[in-house]
Design a protein around this motif. Structure first.
Motif, short mmCIF file in Angstrom:
data_model
loop_
_atom_site.label_atom_id
_atom_site.label_comp_id
_atom_site.label_asym_id
_atom_site.label_seq_id
_atom_site.Cartn_x
_atom_site.Cartn_y
_atom_site.Cartn_z
N ASP A 102 0.83 -1.19 0.00
CA ASP A 102 0.00 0.00 0.00
C ASP A 102 0.87 1.24 0.00
O ASP A 102 1.89 1.30 0.69
CB ASP A 102 -0.91 0.03 1.24
N SER A 104 0.03 6.91 3.43
CA SER A 104 -1.05 7.89 3.56
C SER A 104 -0.50 9.18 4.14
O SER A 104 0.62 9.25 4.63
CB SER A 104 -2.16 7.33 4.46
N ASP A 115 -8.73 4.54 6.25
CA ASP A 115 -7.46 3.86 6.53
C ASP A 115 -6.35 4.31 5.59
O ASP A 115 -5.51 3.51 5.14
CB ASP A 115 -7.63 2.34 6.43
N LYS A 134 -6.66 5.50 2.57
CA LYS A 134 -6.92 5.35 1.13
C LYS A 134 -7.35 6.65 0.47
O LYS A 134 -7.29 6.77 -0.75
CB LYS A 134 -7.99 4.27 0.91
N SER A 136 -6.54 5.86 -3.20
CA SER A 136 -6.10 4.51 -3.56
C SER A 136 -7.34 3.64 -3.69
O SER A 136 -7.73 2.94 -2.75
CB SER A 136 -5.16 3.95 -2.49
N ARG A 150 -5.80 -1.66 -4.16
CA ARG A 150 -4.46 -1.80 -3.62
C ARG A 150 -3.41 -1.61 -4.71
O ARG A 150 -3.58 -2.07 -5.84
CB ARG A 150 -4.30 -3.20 -3.01
N ARG A 157 -2.31 4.45 -6.78
CA ARG A 157 -2.41 5.74 -6.09
C ARG A 157 -2.66 6.83 -7.12
O ARG A 157 -1.88 6.99 -8.07
CB ARG A 157 -1.13 6.04 -5.31
#
Length: 708
Positions: free
Chosen positions: A31, A34, A519, A521, A569, A572, A575
């Motif tokens: 990932d 963030s 989370d 994303k 995102s 997964r 981005r």
């Protein structure tokens, strides 16, 4: 036209970029980070960027590498509200949220390498902002709005902080990065970077970093017929030594030497702007080469007192440039209009030294009360000189030689500051700060009497931040900044200009929302701002009864805008990002002289009304053991309008598209990259003389990297 080798390289890398993705096998990868995971020191303490109550844009070291970012000009293409207009040889103009000036006594944007200020007194004739490059960086932070409290005089529009990698005591490691690329219509270029971390003992470590760039030219001199005249070579070396005898004391010494040798500046001066054309003023065979050097020495000491951390940073920097610049002034931007003025400035020397000492005490812990106390002293000496004089051609075809004595500006300044915040309950934080700055300046122009003066001011900031949810907050801040005033030389006593011009000030209001949601994303950073640029200086030119050029305060400008930065995102390893600005500026008060040059309702600032940056990064696998990535970025800016009075020069709009496709094979990073795929060539910035720094045309190349 590029040579046969260059054309073959261009074709080969183009075909590889076209066909390489066909065999890709997309798989899950890690990932992306963030906003809540990005740590910055914008408020002189380590914080997650989402918790900082002001607009901060961050580019990590890995982003810089993937996008082949090597200069501040490249950084600006990836940061909303930041514009850089480089003329090569260390001469560049920087603006944040529309505030810039070719004239003035010091910087409008603060630039720091770690804790060391690189900006101080400004030339007043050329922009002299240092380009620290992008060698072995942990990250670059761009702080928007006046930063007068924490960063002082000369940070009216914001601050750019280069944060380098410190040595590590726990492991041997390093990186090697090599790139080779072709430029459309120009020569091939090669760049190599390397870094090595060596622990020498349990308490001592050293880190070496170096860079060499051989950048091929692409501009043609239409006066001499010479091709690709603007090649340049950059040499950059850095050594950092860490001594950490225990967990409380850290001592970091650094030496950084960066030199740039250029055959010719990277600007065109043909109206209308023609792709890749450069013309000399007066003498078509005049010199064009130049050199720019930045040498920096610093010693940073950090000591943990338990309740707070004490930091001392002692630094000395030296900047030297020796370059040539021709100027051709037109009456309007009509190519059929006659030339009004030609000036050949040859061998223009610029030499500066800055010695600084800063002490800072920063509170520790997660309690409701946080604070910073500090003080700084800076000794700044700037010398500029036309070594060969200046030839001036003015209708009716009269040529004279102007001999200029050395001009020296000195500044001995000191400041004390404090900043604090308090959280009466968990979700609310209230804070602010004060700074008192004192600047003793002097100005000497050859044998003329020395002018001197003292400029002092109290700057402040205040903010309130409310956490509407975890990693999501609303904030409002207000702050101001200033730039010291300066002096004009009395070259002609019969028609003297004003002896001084007053300090400039800025006041900004910003309301924003920051969040890291789902989370990590989804990242959101939106800010609306209004700022006032008071007493803005500009270059006033009077042609009759004698030619007179001097610096004057023009009036007050209001700038309003909205800036945003969104990341997402949706799946997964993918981005997406979108950022941009919408801005407008207008004179709200001006002097009678300024109204002649800038009619009512216009603005003296050359800023894009809007800009937008789009990006996508996708991580996948070419094979089970071969991870890969695809990175695409797009940047578009509206046109810029510059000049004064009837001489209004328009550049842009500009659009840049870049891409990088990479793979890691047994630890070796291999990437094919392209920059300026749309082949944008409109000048970065409009100027009176039709001189415009222009971007490098389309580039396609290959990069090899190894980490160990």
């Amino acid at each position: 036209m590029a040579g046969k080798k260059d054309r073959l390289l261009f074709c080969a890398t183009s075909l590889a970029a076209l066909f390489a993705p066909a065999g890709a096998m997309a798989q899950e990868a890690a990932d992306p980070p963030s906003q809540a995971d990005i740590v910055v020191t914008a408020q002189r303490r380590a914080q997650n960027v989402v918790d900082v109550p002001l607009t901060v844009n961050v580019l990590s070291g890995s982003e810089l590498t993937k996008r082949n970012i090597t200069s501040l000009q490249d950084i600006a293409d990836n940061v909303p509200g930041l514009d850089v207009f480089s003329q090569g040889g260390g001469k560049q103009l920087i603006q944040i949220r529309g505030i810039n000036s070719l004239r003035g006594t010091s910087s409008l944007v603060g630039i720091y390498l770690d804790e060391t200020p690189l900006t101080g007194s400004q030339d007043g004739f050329y922009p002299v902002y240092a380009d620290a490059g992008a060698l072995d960086l942990a990250r670059v932070e761009v702080l928007k709005g006046p930063q007068g409290t924490l960063f002082g005089e000369g940070a009216m529009s914001g601050v750019i902080r280069y944060v380098t990698n410190d040595p590590k005591l726990d492991r041997i490691g390093g990186t090697v990065d090599y790139s080779l690329f072709a430029t459309d219509g120009g020569r091939a270029s090669a760049q190599v970077k390397a870094a090595l971390n060596l622990p020498l003992s349990d308490t001592l470590a050293v880190r070496f970093a170096g860079e060499y760039q051989n950048n091929g030219g692409w501009l043609d001199n239409v006066g001499t017929g010479a091709r690709n005249v603007n090649s340049n070579q950059i040499y950059d070396g850095r050594v950092k030594l860490l001594w950490q005898p225990d967990s409380r004391l850290r001592v970091v010494g650094m030496v950084d030497i960066r030199h740039n040798d250029e055959d010719s500046p990277s600007y065109a001066n043909i109206l209308p702007y023609e792709k890749g054309l450069y013309r000399h003023a007066i003498d078509p065979h005049g010199r064009t080469s130049g050199v720019s050097e930045l040498d920096l020495y610093s010693l940073r000491v950090e000591y943990d007192l338990g309740f707070a951390e004490l930091m001392s940073n002692t630094a000395h920097s030296r900047r030297y440039s020796n370059s040539n610049l021709d100027q051709i002034y037109y009456a309007t931007n009509d190519p059929a209009a006659p030339i009004v003025l030609e000036i050949a400035n040859t061998r223009y020397l610029n030499k500066q030294s800055i010695t600084s000492q800063e002490l800072r005490l920063t509170s520790k812990g997660d309690g409701p009360f946080k604070w910073v106390l500090g003080g700084i002293y800076k000794d700044d000496d700037l010398l500029r000189h036309f070594l060969d004089g200046a030839e001036l051609l003015y209708p009716p075809s009269t040529t004279v030689t102007i001999l200029q004595e050395p001009i020296r500006t000195t500044s001995k300044s000191w400041a004390v500051y404090g900043d604090a915040s308090y959280s009466p309950f968990r979700r609310l934080e209230i804070g602010g700060g004060l700074r008192y700055s004192h600047d003793d300046r002097s100005f000497t122009d050859g044998t003329l009497p020395t002018a001197s003066g003292t400029f002092s001011r109290v700057t402040y900031r205040a903010f309130v931040k409310y956490d509407v949810a975890r990693d999501a907050n609303l904030y409002f801040n207000v702050g101001n900044g200033f730039r010291s005033g300066g002096f004009n030389a009395v070259v002609n006593p019969a028609f003297p200009p004003p002896l001084t011009y007053a300090p400039e000030r800025s006041m900004a209001y910003e309301a924003g929302f920051k969040a890291s949601l789902l989370d990590g994303k989804l990242g959101v950073n939106i800010a609306a701002f209004q700022q006032y640029y008071r007493g803005q200086v500009y270059d006033r030119v009077v042609l009759t009864p004698v030619f007179l050029q001097y610096t004057a305060n023009g009036g007050n400008t209001r700038i309003r805008g909205v800036e945003w930065q969104l990341t997402a995102s949706p799946v997964r390893a993918l981005r997406l990002s979108a950022s941009g600005t919408v801005m407008g500026s207008v004179f709200v008060a001006s002097t009678p002289e300024a109204e002649v040059d800038f009619p009512p309702g216009t603005s003296p600032l050359a800023l894009p009304k809007y800009s937008i940056q789009l990006g996508a990064n996708y991580a996948f696998r070419w094979a089970a053991s071969v991870p890969g990535y695809l990175d695409i970025d797009f940047n578009h800016k509206d046109e810029l309008v510059g000049g004064q009075g009837v001489t209004r020069i328009v550049t842009g709009p500009q659009s840049f598209l870049g891409a990088s496709l990479g793979a890691t094979v047994e630890g070796l990073d291999i990437a094919i990259f392209a920059r300026n795929l749309l082949n944008e060539h409109s000048p970065y910035y409009p100027t009176l003389g039709g001189i415009g720094a222009v971007p490098r045309p389309r580039q396609i190349g290959i990069r090899l990297g190894k980490s160990f």
